[in-house]
Motif scaffolding. Sequence first.
Motif, short mmCIF file in Angstrom:
data_model
loop_
_atom_site.label_atom_id
_atom_site.label_comp_id
_atom_site.label_asym_id
_atom_site.label_seq_id
_atom_site.Cartn_x
_atom_site.Cartn_y
_atom_site.Cartn_z
N GLY A 357 62.50 37.90 42.98
CA GLY A 357 61.12 37.74 43.40
C GLY A 357 60.14 37.86 42.24
N VAL A 358 60.32 38.89 41.40
CA VAL A 358 59.41 39.08 40.26
C VAL A 358 59.50 37.91 39.31
CG1 VAL A 358 58.95 40.52 38.24
CG2 VAL A 358 59.40 41.58 40.45
N ASN A 359 60.69 37.42 39.08
CA ASN A 359 60.87 36.27 38.17
C ASN A 359 60.13 35.05 38.69
OD1 ASN A 359 62.16 35.03 35.84
ND2 ASN A 359 63.32 33.86 37.35
N ALA A 360 60.18 34.84 40.00
CA ALA A 360 59.51 33.68 40.59
C ALA A 360 57.99 33.81 40.47
CB ALA A 360 59.92 33.51 42.04
N ILE A 361 57.44 35.00 40.82
CA ILE A 361 55.99 35.18 40.76
C ILE A 361 55.51 35.21 39.31
CG2 ILE A 361 54.06 36.66 41.46
CD1 ILE A 361 55.82 37.74 43.69
N ALA A 362 56.30 35.82 38.43
CA ALA A 362 55.92 35.86 37.02
C ALA A 362 55.84 34.46 36.42
CB ALA A 362 56.92 36.71 36.24
N GLY A 363 56.66 33.54 36.95
CA GLY A 363 56.59 32.16 36.46
C GLY A 363 55.25 31.51 36.73
N LEU A 364 54.51 32.03 37.72
CA LEU A 364 53.20 31.46 38.04
C LEU A 364 52.12 31.91 37.06
CD1 LEU A 364 53.21 32.03 41.92
CD2 LEU A 364 53.90 29.97 40.69
N LEU A 365 52.39 32.94 36.28
CA LEU A 365 51.38 33.47 35.36
C LEU A 365 51.00 32.49 34.26
CD1 LEU A 365 52.75 37.12 34.98
CD2 LEU A 365 50.76 36.39 36.31
N THR A 366 51.86 31.53 34.01
CA THR A 366 51.58 30.57 32.93
C THR A 366 50.97 29.26 33.45
OG1 THR A 366 53.86 29.75 33.12
CG2 THR A 366 53.43 31.48 31.51
N ARG A 367 50.70 29.21 34.75
CA ARG A 367 50.10 27.99 35.31
C ARG A 367 48.58 28.03 35.17
NH1 ARG A 367 53.60 26.20 40.65
NH2 ARG A 367 55.67 26.56 39.76
N GLU A 368 47.91 27.10 35.85
CA GLU A 368 46.46 27.03 35.72
C GLU A 368 45.81 28.36 36.11
OE1 GLU A 368 47.50 24.36 39.32
OE2 GLU A 368 48.42 24.97 37.41
N ASP A 369 44.58 28.54 35.66
CA ASP A 369 43.94 29.85 35.69
C ASP A 369 43.86 30.44 37.10
OD1 ASP A 369 42.49 31.82 33.96
OD2 ASP A 369 40.93 31.45 35.46
N GLU A 370 43.49 29.63 38.11
CA GLU A 370 43.33 30.16 39.46
C GLU A 370 44.64 30.69 40.01
OE1 GLU A 370 41.68 28.74 43.87
OE2 GLU A 370 41.81 27.30 42.22
N VAL A 371 45.71 29.91 39.84
CA VAL A 371 47.03 30.35 40.32
C VAL A 371 47.49 31.57 39.53
CG1 VAL A 371 49.45 29.68 40.54
CG2 VAL A 371 47.66 28.03 41.08
N ALA A 372 47.28 31.57 38.22
CA ALA A 372 47.72 32.68 37.38
C ALA A 372 46.99 33.97 37.76
CB ALA A 372 47.48 32.35 35.91
N SER A 373 45.68 33.86 38.04
CA SER A 373 44.89 35.04 38.39
C SER A 373 45.37 35.66 39.70
CB SER A 373 43.41 34.66 38.49
OG SER A 373 42.64 35.74 38.93
N LYS A 374 45.57 34.83 40.72
CA LYS A 374 46.02 35.35 42.02
C LYS A 374 47.44 35.89 41.93
CE LYS A 374 42.98 32.35 44.73
NZ LYS A 374 42.89 31.25 45.71
N SER A 375 48.28 35.24 41.16
CA SER A 375 49.65 35.72 40.99
C SER A 375 49.66 37.06 40.26
CB SER A 375 50.47 34.69 40.20
OG SER A 375 50.46 33.43 40.84
N SER A 376 48.76 37.20 39.29
CA SER A 376 48.66 38.46 38.57
C SER A 376 48.29 39.60 39.52
CB SER A 376 47.61 38.33 37.46
OG SER A 376 47.40 39.55 36.80
#
Length: 1143
Positions: A357-376
């Motif tokens: 699960g953490v690996n999947a959500i952490a992969g979103l941290l490098t996407r566009e800013d809105e997705v990265a912010s919410k994933s963070s």
Amino acid sequence: MKHTPTAGEQSKGQEAQMDPAESTGFDPTVDISSQLMQRYSSSSAPQHRHLMATAAAVKSILLEDSLPLSPLCYFAATINALSQPQNDAASASALATFLSIVLSLVPEDYINPEKAAEAAAILVRVLGSEEGEMVVGSASSARCVVKCLGILLGFCDLEDWDSVELPFQTLLKWSIDKRPKVRKCALVYLENALKSFQSETVKRKASILVMSLLESYMSIAVKLGIIQKVDESGSERQCETEQLDVVHALSVVRVALPYICDKSIKKTILKLIELLDSRSSTFTRPVLNAIEALLEKVEGGIIVQVAEDIIDALSSFISSETNPNDSIISAANLLKISLDKLHSEDTDKWNKSLSVGVNAIAGLLTREDEVASKSSNILKNLIVDQLSDDIESQPANGEESKGITSMCSTFMEMLDSLAGIPNEHTLAVLSVLFLKLGRSSCSHMKNIVLKLAEIFTHADGNKHDTVHLQNSLGCAVVAMGAENVLRLVPISFDEENSTYANMWMLPILKKYTCGASLGYFTEHIVPIAQSLQKASRKVKKSVTGQDLQALAHGLWGLLPAFCRHPTDVSKSFQSFAKLMLVQLKKDASMREEIANSLQELVKQNKCLPKFDAAIVEPIKHSSGFSVDDYLVEKRNLLSYSKKAAIKNIKALSLYSNELLLALMTVFLNSKPAKRSSLKKAISCLASISDSSVTKKIFISSLERFPSVKAVSVSEDSDPSNALLSDVPSDSSTIGENSQWSLMLDLASSIVERADEDLVGLIFKLTKHVLQAGDGKCITEAYYTLSCVLEEHPWFCSLKMDELVDLIMGLKAPADISSFSNRLSCLHLLLVHSLKSSSDVENTKPFLILNDIILALKDSREEARKIAYDVLLKLSSCLVNSSDADSDGPYYKLISMIMGYLSGPSPHITSAAISALSMFVFKEPELCVKVPHVVSSVASLLQTKAVETIKAVLGFIKVLVSSLEAKDLQNFLPAIIDGVLPWSSISRHHFRSKVTVILEIVIRKCGFPTIKSATPERYQSFIRKVSQNRHGNTTSKEADSADAKTQLSNVPINGSKKRSYEETNNNRNGSELQRNKRRNQIQDFQSPGGTRRNVAGFDKKPNKFKHNNNSKAGQNQREKRFDRPSSSIQKRNGPTKGRFSRKS
């Protein structure tokens, strides 16, 4: 062009206008037919007429059969009517609507289960087996039948499947109806039915029906996914209807999933996962909603059984870059919830799924800013919620420790895969992880620290680009401790090659270090700094030398950081103190930082905790996490245990005398701008040092200043009798030399722990300066005296008369700082005298209060503000000590101020009123406890002094604004009778002030209350005020109304009413009279009974002087608004004040 609604639109509009099925508020104890007639008798809508006719017909049937007009009988008659063949759709709809109304009024368990099943069968026939066979026509009518079916299912035997099968199956069928209202109603009652099923047999058979519904649409969904994969444009549009059917079926699954049997839940989850993998985005949201409903409403073992499958599916879904961003974030939130559930139920399985699960959500941290912010934010919440607060006490091989290791490995892999500096969202997650793990970060996040250090080393040095990286490393310092971080990323300097490493850590350490070791600083940091200084001297004039010197200074600059709650004060302070003594003498640039560090060490150990041990609760984190806020909160929570603090103070006091001597020496040699931190450090060290030693050091410091020394050893501190013969002939006087200011500044810093002899010496020096009256030293003198009075209350008792005579005998200083310090002294003396004095004849408090009252009328705004602040402090000091005692010091003060209400001039009277206004604002209950305050102030509205009237109206405005309505009503007669006569005077804004007061009173107490207390001649005015408050008239109209009639009611001393113009003419008419009034001398007798000169006024308004030996000053002439100034009448107040006129 006006739109003409169609017949269909009209029908929808009428249905929405008044839908009986949605109506509420019917009374089950009153005849329902009569209620309907009363509610809809004025409606012309056809459905309402049909409904009333149906109700009347059913009522007539009941009356014929002599049955009661109860909801149960209405239900039986209506269901019987529906069982008959219905040829008219309108009649059937009316019966269905009426049935839904009466059935909802039938009490629980009033219908026999068998009869309920029979009635349900009748309703199923009304609905028809196919949509085309439905007897009732409109969606509203169909919804009514579905509602009745759902209610009747609740009356059936819920333990018998045969009883509930037909209505349940019908509800399931209508839950996928194309009409939203019908579908929604069916879903509501379907969920209610599933909730009520307790029998495992019934629940299992109901689950089979739900599963069969889902399976019947699965093939359609899979087919639609394949079609979309082949052709995403035309084919999808052709299959829109089929997609909608699948979505409706998934809505049924969302409602039913939390309540079906465990076996069916597993199968359903697998089906949903299969749909989640399909390419049609239409199914994504319904599937996620169904999973969310399951996670929210179901607890226990079944979640553990399906959680791993859900986590794997969601992880796969959010890892796909082709899915929509909003769906990805929703799936990430569900993934976090799934891990939460698993963590609370089975830590072993949680540990296995965490990395996925953490690996999947952490992969979103490098996407566009809105997705990265919410994933963070999701990851930060996951860390905070799922990791324990006491991780450090967990076993290293425990399940949670394994999960943390897995999580850290995931982040480490992510950092390895990045090129350049990680973004702020990634670093924010690492920051929270550092702080959550605390000291455990040393083992779990060691490699991450090394990686971040490597990234920083290879960064281009742009501060803006590395700010988030610095914050993350700072969190590592906070969590792991500066020493542990420096062991991983050591700061070093090679003296032979003049090379250094990791000096970029200095600003991070300076900001984030807390709870480090003094020994580490002296043993590791200081040697590097000394090596840098030594190397810089070899290449002093080169750029390299300057760089090395700057680095050395940066290392020394870590001193205050290592003094924030160090862990080894008692062990390491000896070597630390010796180092500080050397640096104080050798390095002038370090003195301020040394002073700040010593001050910090003493303060931290003097603030003892309430309990024997320092109990620090874990700091709560959130997704809106701020590193700076965390640091502030952590430093506030950090504290030594009582035992450790006593031990530390003992170690500090062993070297406090040497440090105190060194600091005093430096202080006397420093420039004024550098003395502030030194003074604070001296004060802290003096507070833990022996007073006799402090006195010796202070006296030895006087040797440097012969003029000060001469006064200190003399028996008479009067400047006129000073031992000037002992002063060298070339020495300067006080006003020409700053030595007095310097010594007084030093004296104020050692007052706290001073013994009686030292306090007496300090007072002697202070008194000498005050009597000398040198403007450059007077500020320090007053400040030092205020410190003595604050720290040593016994001195107030011992020398009260001398202190009061000293201060009152001095001219009020013009400098604002001196003025403020003088009032601080008066404040302390007044508080002490009020709390300790029981002598009624004691006049000292009145003399002090008189000075503060007069300060409220100072011509300088800053001075007035200071005076009000002093009164506020007085109120705070005295109000708690008085409690309910009417003879307490607080009420003594109020009585004293009230004595000034009969003062000799409007000037001092208005000042007293202003003081009372402030007290009422601070403590509104004062008026309730001392009710004659209001009446005494309000009675002053009978005077003619403009200054007094303004102050009284201001007091009343504060009063009505501060009091509660119930308390305010007790004072309404005095307020209304006092202010209304001034409502006709527009000059000086009297009318507008009265209007504002009345508006507040009307808002709080209500217009009828005000009206009943108002004399008849003012009724018109208050009515207009009330109307104007609600916007019915303009303020201009209110101001002009009834001016003539009310003018005659203003109290005037004289046989004739004079206009404002006449008054001005008369005022300007006699220069002789003006001069006489201006030179008039008045004696004011204080309430204590002793006559004393109070104040003097010069030609300018609000300007007064203090003069010891002169008579009272010139009194400001009283202004009159309605008669010549020559007609002023004097009135004697309760304090027997008298006026004397001298030519």
